[in-house]
Scaffold this active site. Sequence first.
Site, PDB file in Angstrom:
ATOM      1  N   SER A 203       0.755  -1.077   0.136  1.00  0.00           N
ATOM      2  CA  SER A 203      -0.139  -0.141  -0.169  1.00  0.00           C
ATOM      3  C   SER A 203       0.957   1.107  -0.112  1.00  0.00           C
ATOM      4  CB  SER A 203      -0.950  -0.067   1.073  1.00  0.00           C
ATOM      5  OG  SER A 203      -2.098   0.872   0.932  1.00  0.00           O
TER       6      SER A 203
ATOM      7  N   ASP B 110      -5.394  -3.670  -2.766  1.00  0.00           N
ATOM      8  CA  ASP B 110      -4.274  -3.469  -1.725  1.00  0.00           C
ATOM      9  C   ASP B 110      -3.755  -4.798  -0.883  1.00  0.00           C
ATOM     10  OD1 ASP B 110      -3.095  -2.825   0.809  1.00  0.00           O
ATOM     11  OD2 ASP B 110      -4.226  -0.682   0.300  1.00  0.00           O
TER      12      ASP B 110
END
Length: 302
Positions: free
Chosen positions: A74, A190
Amino acid sequence: MKNLRSFLILSTSLILASCQTTGGTGFSQILEGPDRPKIALVLGGGAARGFAHVGVIRALEQERIPIDMVIGTSVGSLIGAIYAHDTNSFELEWTAFTLEKENLFDYALISAISGMGPVKGDKLEGFIKSKIPVANIENLKLPYAAVATDLNRGTRVVIDRGPIAKAVRASSAIPGVFQPVDHQGKLLVDGGVVDNIPISAAREKGADIVIAVDISENVTNFNITNMFDVMLQAVNIMFNENVVYKKKDADVLIVPAVGDVGMLDFTQKKRCMQAGIEATQKAMPDIKKKIEEWALRKTATK
């Protein structure tokens, strides 16, 4: 002043002990020698708290701790990619200060209603391309990987080749917020969904010592006022839960004091960076100790 004195005394003791036990090979000599440990920096996810990663890198650079590879999830993949391109903490800090929410979020009403997320991700990808002039991961100065999640299979995906911008976009595609990314034949979101602090990926790539940065602590949030806040908070809780056991596998875990910073609070950049610096300085004796212990083991096996 008392804490600084204790730090200096402890650091000196560790170095002297190393000199005595390794036949005069001190900490600096270990790092300057041809046979030194491969050190990985693992940067976890946590949205705006990720500015702390910049402070961590700056402190490591100041202490001359070499970084041989960067693995990120991320926001960790974003900060890691920028650093892997230039390996200059001051340039990284400057770039971080220019980063605003507007660089990351491009809302699309139609996709919010009928698609798979209100944020497309084009802006994020464009920002990365503007800051990293080389196209592919293979062209970065440091070995680098971004960790994403295969949405269809529920498995971890380590992206260590191909377009940098697409890799970061996929690794940062918070489910329910960003649209999933079709990349390398997979539908990706993610990496924090399955691995918010990808220490195992660094081990798989041959790291001898893993320094991991956890910015997921403290998920408490009483400022939830809309559906967007609900999604972010739910994801934040999920990310924090999958870190609990995995972070134990780090040789050194750095935990900057950013637990009270909101996921999208871009007003706390300087404070987050300072927290990263302070947490790394606090961890420095442990980092040096791990390097010296590695050298001792290496010497014993010769």
